[in-house]
Design a protein around this motif. Sequence first.
Motif, short mmCIF file in Angstrom:
data_model
loop_
_atom_site.label_atom_id
_atom_site.label_comp_id
_atom_site.label_asym_id
_atom_site.label_seq_id
_atom_site.Cartn_x
_atom_site.Cartn_y
_atom_site.Cartn_z
N PRO A 15 5.42 28.01 15.85
CA PRO A 15 4.83 27.05 16.79
C PRO A 15 3.44 27.46 17.29
CG PRO A 15 7.12 27.47 17.34
CD PRO A 15 6.74 28.49 16.30
N LYS A 16 3.13 28.76 17.25
CA LYS A 16 1.82 29.21 17.70
C LYS A 16 0.70 28.64 16.83
CE LYS A 16 3.50 33.56 19.66
NZ LYS A 16 3.48 35.05 19.54
N LEU A 17 1.05 28.27 15.61
CA LEU A 17 0.06 27.65 14.73
C LEU A 17 -0.40 26.31 15.29
CD1 LEU A 17 -1.53 27.75 12.11
CD2 LEU A 17 0.46 26.86 10.91
N GLY A 18 0.52 25.58 15.92
CA GLY A 18 0.13 24.32 16.56
C GLY A 18 -0.89 24.54 17.65
N ASP A 19 -0.70 25.59 18.46
CA ASP A 19 -1.66 25.91 19.52
C ASP A 19 -3.01 26.28 18.93
OD1 ASP A 19 0.31 25.47 21.43
OD2 ASP A 19 0.95 27.57 21.44
N ALA A 20 -2.99 27.02 17.83
CA ALA A 20 -4.24 27.43 17.19
C ALA A 20 -5.00 26.23 16.65
CB ALA A 20 -3.95 28.42 16.06
N ILE A 21 -4.28 25.29 16.05
CA ILE A 21 -4.93 24.08 15.53
C ILE A 21 -5.45 23.22 16.68
CG2 ILE A 21 -4.37 21.83 14.52
CD1 ILE A 21 -3.09 23.16 12.26
N ARG A 22 -4.67 23.15 17.75
CA ARG A 22 -5.07 22.34 18.90
C ARG A 22 -6.41 22.81 19.45
NH1 ARG A 22 -0.53 22.54 20.97
NH2 ARG A 22 0.32 20.55 20.32
N GLY A 23 -6.68 24.09 19.35
CA GLY A 23 -7.94 24.62 19.86
C GLY A 23 -9.15 24.28 19.01
N LEU A 24 -8.93 23.82 17.77
CA LEU A 24 -10.03 23.54 16.85
C LEU A 24 -10.14 22.07 16.46
CD1 LEU A 24 -9.71 26.56 14.39
CD2 LEU A 24 -11.53 26.21 16.06
N ALA A 25 -9.03 21.34 16.53
CA ALA A 25 -8.98 19.98 15.98
C ALA A 25 -9.91 19.01 16.70
CB ALA A 25 -7.55 19.45 16.01
N GLY A 26 -10.25 19.29 17.95
CA GLY A 26 -11.17 18.40 18.65
C GLY A 26 -12.55 18.36 18.03
N LYS A 27 -12.95 19.46 17.37
CA LYS A 27 -14.29 19.56 16.79
C LYS A 27 -14.30 19.51 15.27
CE LYS A 27 -16.25 22.30 20.59
NZ LYS A 27 -16.92 23.58 20.95
N HIS A 28 -13.14 19.70 14.65
CA HIS A 28 -13.09 19.80 13.19
C HIS A 28 -12.00 18.89 12.63
CE1 HIS A 28 -15.74 23.32 13.27
NE2 HIS A 28 -15.05 23.72 14.31
N SER A 29 -12.35 18.16 11.57
CA SER A 29 -11.38 17.28 10.93
C SER A 29 -10.50 18.02 9.94
CB SER A 29 -12.10 16.13 10.21
OG SER A 29 -12.91 16.64 9.16
N ALA A 30 -10.88 19.26 9.60
CA ALA A 30 -10.13 20.04 8.62
C ALA A 30 -10.14 21.51 9.03
CB ALA A 30 -10.73 19.88 7.23
N VAL A 31 -9.06 22.20 8.71
CA VAL A 31 -8.97 23.65 8.92
C VAL A 31 -8.30 24.26 7.70
CG1 VAL A 31 -8.84 23.45 11.44
CG2 VAL A 31 -6.74 23.50 10.10
N LEU A 32 -8.55 25.57 7.52
CA LEU A 32 -7.89 26.32 6.44
C LEU A 32 -6.99 27.36 7.09
CD1 LEU A 32 -7.76 26.60 3.34
CD2 LEU A 32 -9.51 28.39 3.53
N LEU A 33 -5.71 27.35 6.74
CA LEU A 33 -4.74 28.29 7.28
C LEU A 33 -4.72 29.54 6.42
CD1 LEU A 33 -1.76 25.79 7.83
CD2 LEU A 33 -3.75 26.20 9.31
N ALA A 34 -4.97 30.70 7.01
CA ALA A 34 -5.05 31.94 6.24
C ALA A 34 -3.76 32.19 5.46
CB ALA A 34 -5.32 33.11 7.18
N ASN A 35 -3.93 32.57 4.18
CA ASN A 35 -2.80 32.86 3.28
C ASN A 35 -1.82 31.69 3.20
OD1 ASN A 35 -3.61 35.60 4.76
ND2 ASN A 35 -2.99 36.06 2.67
N HIS A 36 -2.36 30.47 3.25
CA HIS A 36 -1.49 29.30 3.29
C HIS A 36 -2.15 28.11 2.59
CE1 HIS A 36 1.56 27.01 6.04
NE2 HIS A 36 1.42 26.40 4.87
N GLY A 37 -3.11 27.45 3.23
CA GLY A 37 -3.73 26.29 2.60
C GLY A 37 -4.42 25.39 3.61
N PRO A 38 -5.01 24.27 3.14
CA PRO A 38 -5.79 23.39 3.99
C PRO A 38 -4.98 22.32 4.71
CG PRO A 38 -5.96 22.67 1.73
CD PRO A 38 -5.09 23.90 1.71
N VAL A 39 -5.49 21.92 5.88
CA VAL A 39 -4.97 20.77 6.63
C VAL A 39 -6.17 19.87 6.90
CG1 VAL A 39 -3.80 19.99 8.71
CG2 VAL A 39 -3.24 22.23 7.74
N VAL A 40 -6.10 18.62 6.45
CA VAL A 40 -7.24 17.72 6.53
C VAL A 40 -6.79 16.39 7.14
CG1 VAL A 40 -9.01 16.45 5.23
CG2 VAL A 40 -8.35 18.76 4.53
N SER A 41 -7.56 15.91 8.12
CA SER A 41 -7.27 14.62 8.75
C SER A 41 -8.31 13.59 8.32
CB SER A 41 -7.27 14.74 10.27
OG SER A 41 -8.56 15.06 10.75
#
Length: 210
Positions: A138-164
């Motif tokens: 669940p901590k990953l949700g908090d981490a994304i919440r901190g960036l999603a306001g400014k970025h439409s996409a993020v890359l999760l380390a050792n995992h993969g991309p999330v794109v809106s």
Amino acid sequence: MSESSLREQICRMGASLYERGLTAGSSGNISVRTEDGWLLTPTNTSLGSLDPARISKLDWNGMLLAGDPPSKEAFLHRAMYQERGAANAIVHLHSTHSAAVSCMSGLDPHCCIPPLTPYFVMKIGQLPLLPYHRPGDPKLGDAIRGLAGKHSAVLLANHGPVVSGRSLESAVYAIEELEETAKLFLLLRGHNPRVLTEQEIAELRDTFNL
């Protein structure tokens, strides 16, 4: 678009991604916002063989309203929707080249793939790298919440991309562009590639209202 049409679209897009090798096995998930909640691909289900009637429907508290149990990464999608009012769809894949980049050390966490092409800038912009969290943490949700306001996409380390995206089609196009740019990035390692300048990026932003 009606909910039934959105369910059909998720199945078509999922099959297309699977057939072209952008997702394997039961990896990856797709979600779409609806008028009264959101749709998400079920857990342990291949994107290549989705059933419209079995796609999960959830409310904004994460409660299942209909369909099969949702992906265990539902919280990840919900966090991005809560921060990005313009996001109407999200695609998360373990696509090969993007995932390979996510496993590299020494990346700039604020912009882990440089602006190699105008198309990457136009569809992705800056791509921040989130530190590693285990799948379902669940901590990953908090981490994304901190960036999603400014970025439409993020890359999760050792995992993969999330794109809106504003639509499922635009989110799929963007994650495809990300995968192609990740491939270029890996091919060009050690070759001192030219990247777009700040002035050239600013021109793209002004011209295309990014």
